[in-house]
Design an enzyme around this catalytic site. Structure first.
Site, PDB file in Angstrom:
ATOM      1  N   HIS A 140      -9.352   8.962   3.922  1.00 44.44           N
ATOM      2  CA  HIS A 140      -9.241   7.609   4.440  1.00 44.44           C
ATOM      3  C   HIS A 140     -10.597   6.973   4.702  1.00 44.44           C
ATOM      4  O   HIS A 140     -10.685   5.758   4.907  1.00 44.44           O
ATOM      5  CB  HIS A 140      -8.421   7.604   5.734  1.00 44.44           C
TER       6      HIS A 140
ATOM      7  N   HIS B  49       0.838  -1.207   0.000  1.00 44.80           N
ATOM      8  CA  HIS B  49       0.000   0.000   0.000  1.00 44.80           C
ATOM      9  C   HIS B  49       0.870   1.252   0.000  1.00 44.80           C
ATOM     10  O   HIS B  49       0.689   2.161  -0.822  1.00 44.80           O
ATOM     11  CB  HIS B  49      -0.909  -0.016   1.235  1.00 44.80           C
ATOM     12  N   GLU B  50       1.814   1.313   0.927  1.00 43.57           N
ATOM     13  CA  GLU B  50       2.642   2.512   1.056  1.00 43.57           C
ATOM     14  C   GLU B  50       3.510   2.726  -0.183  1.00 43.57           C
ATOM     15  O   GLU B  50       3.673   3.854  -0.656  1.00 43.57           O
ATOM     16  CB  GLU B  50       3.505   2.419   2.312  1.00 43.57           C
TER      17      GLU B  50
END
Length: 568
Positions: free
Chosen positions: A480, A387-388
């Protein structure tokens, strides 16, 4: 309200193209020369082909902002479009040529065009936004330094000009008027209304400098000093040596490194992957060690679990992007992939625990938490790492603005690729999505829950339909939270089946299409734009199979319709 005009083209939507990407003669509306020895128009570069097709298509538009971009008195015909990037897409065999619009050599913020051409220099697709800048000058009254002072006053920041990239001028549209503005980048401070409120989960883990001092872009009126816009900036041949060692879950791995001065290092110089140990120093102030993690033996044993986990998982993510998606590293230009373990962040606490893993300053930084017996690095979570690192992919391709719906799309695509990559390596059967784990960050959320669950966002208290879209200024516009709506659409897509219950496409094909759509987005694209990008990429990818193309596009439409996302 923006004064940018949107336009799109894809050859499968053009009845005159008859299912084939048109060449220069077809686009211009003249017959192609026939017979042996007949000379067809050719181009000396992808850029020159893209400029030709742009000029022809824009000249046919009704909107003055689009038609006015063409200058027949200039040889390049679209002189105010400046080449930004040019990248070959191995997955489709096409080339993406990206331009940004300028006026008097000053960029127009958010105005850009992407042109896709095939290997025969024929037109596949276009997508862009352009503006007709009027009623504003090109000479600022305030300096870039004065603009920064306005931002510092509004945010309480003490950052100095020397710590930031040099300010540049830009034209920006706001409330139906054009403004000349100073564009300030990577300012480590937010306006108060954009900060996360107490209790908002945001990134989902603990605090980090990326969130405490989130890098933010500002556009400041070069005459009045008013802050016109702010936006988040999310999340830069040698023979290898075979090493081995245990990771955080005591699994043994073999991986690549190097040897220097009698020491074996977690530094794969062939793939440009290096892993360092910060020794529980502060991520925000400590200097990176001069050497990667080392061992006197090629077998690192259990003495460097955090480093082995980070190194192996970085290698997995890099390999997936390179082998499955044909991307040359995170930035598609073979950048070094640097991981740093055993990090702390003092505003979060004195350490040694730091509950985070974050892509920050073009590197991966890993914290650690206690399991009651020892500290365990968050580098163990492949999905979180993927993800990062996907934030890095987005940052160096479409560069989706980390604000409002484009920011939520940024987060969702990072979640999607994180889950896909983790299951590629860890699912019982990577080709059967029924065996997949759809959680991101299992056990890292509250009460033992994951950070997010793509199959059921409501499980973590997040929306799964546009009717529950959160309208807020906090968390960069709820990036988010609202990302979970698009996550559910991606779940529907990846699990889609035909009338006989068979997968419409294999998971690796959907993954490639999602990636190819990601890199062709514009910086302010939203959920609807991703929907259309997927349809366009699918049209190109499956252009030789009409039945499968129709089935795949139907699956795409249904996936978005189920969560209330309509295509503009």
């Amino acid at each position: 309200m923006s004064q940018l005009e949107r336009f799109r083209y894809h050859f499968t939507d053009d009845p005159q193209a008859r299912g084939t990407p048109p060449g220069p003669e077809s686009v211009r509306g003249v017959s192609a020369p026939e017979g042996e020895g007949a000379e067809r128009r050719s181009f000396n570069s992808a850029e020159s082909a893209a400029r030709f097709y742009l000029a022809e298509k824009l000249a046919q538009q009704e909107a003055p902002a689009l038609r006015g971009a063409v200058r027949e008195d200039r040889p390049e015909r679209v002189p105010d479009l400046t080449l930004s990037t040019e990248r070959h897409q191995a997955g489709t065999g096409t080339t993406l040529v990206r331009f940004e619009q300028t006026r008097q050599e000053i960029p127009v913020f958010g105005a850009e065009v992407l042109v896709e051409i095939d290997e025969n220099q024929r037109l596949v697709a276009m997508d862009g936004k352009l503006g007709e800048v009027t009623g504003v000058g090109s000479v600022p009254e305030l300096s870039g330094t004065e603009a920064l002072e306005r931002v510092k006053t509004a945010t309480g920041s003490t950052v100095s000009a020397e710590e930031l990239p040099p300010p540049t001028l830009a034209y920006v549209s706001r409330n139906d008027h054009w403004h000349l503005a100073w564009h300030l980048r990577e300012v480590p401070a937010q306006l108060s209304e954009n900060r996360r409120e107490e209790g908002q989960r945001g990134h989902g883990l603990g605090a980090s400098p990326r969130e405490a001092f989130p890098l933010t872009g500002y556009l400041v009126d070069a005459y009045s000093g008013e802050i016109l816009k702010s936006y988040g900036m999310a999340p830069t041949i040698i023979v290898p040596t075979r090493l081995e060692g245990e990771d955080e879950i005591s699994a043994r791995h073999r991986f690549q490194g190097s040897r220097r001065d009698g020491s074996f290092l977690l530094h794969d110089q062939q793939r440009q992957i290096a892993t360092y140990d910060l020794d529980f120093a502060d991520i925000d102030t400590a200097r990176l060690p001069t050497s990667a993690i080392g061992s006197p033996q090629a077998d690192f044993g259990a003495g460097h679990r955090a480093g082995v986990s980070a190194h192996v998982n970085a290698e997995r993510v890099e390999k997936y992007y390179r082998d499955q998606l044909y991307r040359n590293g995170i930035d598609d230009a073979d950048m070094d992939l640097v991981s740093v373990v055993n990090c702390t962040y003092r505003p979060h606490g004195p350490g040694p625990e730091w509950f985070n893993a974050v892509w920050y300053k073009r590197r991966m930084w890993y914290g650690q938490v206690s399991d009651g017996a020892r500290l365990v690095s968050l580098a163990r979570h492949l999905d979180v790492i993927a993800h990062e690192m996907t934030h890095g992919v987005i940052e160096t391709s479409s560069n989706l603005i980390y604000q409002d719906q484009s920011g939520a799309l940024n987060e969702s695509l990072a979640d999607t690729m994180g889950v896909i990559i983790a299951n590629w390596y860890q699912a019982p059967d990577r080709d059967d999505v029924n065996t997949w784990n759809w959680e991101l960050g299992a056990g890292l959320g509250g009460n033992g829950l994951p950070l997010r669950d793509m199959s059921d966002p409501t499980r973590t208290g997040d929306p799964d339909h546009m009717r529950d879209y959160l309208h807020t200024t906090g968390d960069n516009g709820g990036v988010h939270t609202n990302s979970n709506i698009h996550n559910k659409a991606m779940f529907h897509l990846l699990t889609s089946v035909d009338a006989a219950g068979r997968p419409v496409l294999k998971a690796d094909e959907w993954s490639l299409l999602i990636y190819l759509s990601l890199v062709r987005l514009l910086m302010e694209s939203d959920f609807s734009d991703m929907h259309r990008a997927l349809r366009d990429v699918t049209s190109t990818y499956l252009s030789g199979n009409a039945a499968l193309r129709t089935a795949a596009q139907t699956a795409i439409d249904q996936a978005y319709q189920k969560v209330g996302i309509t295509m503009a």
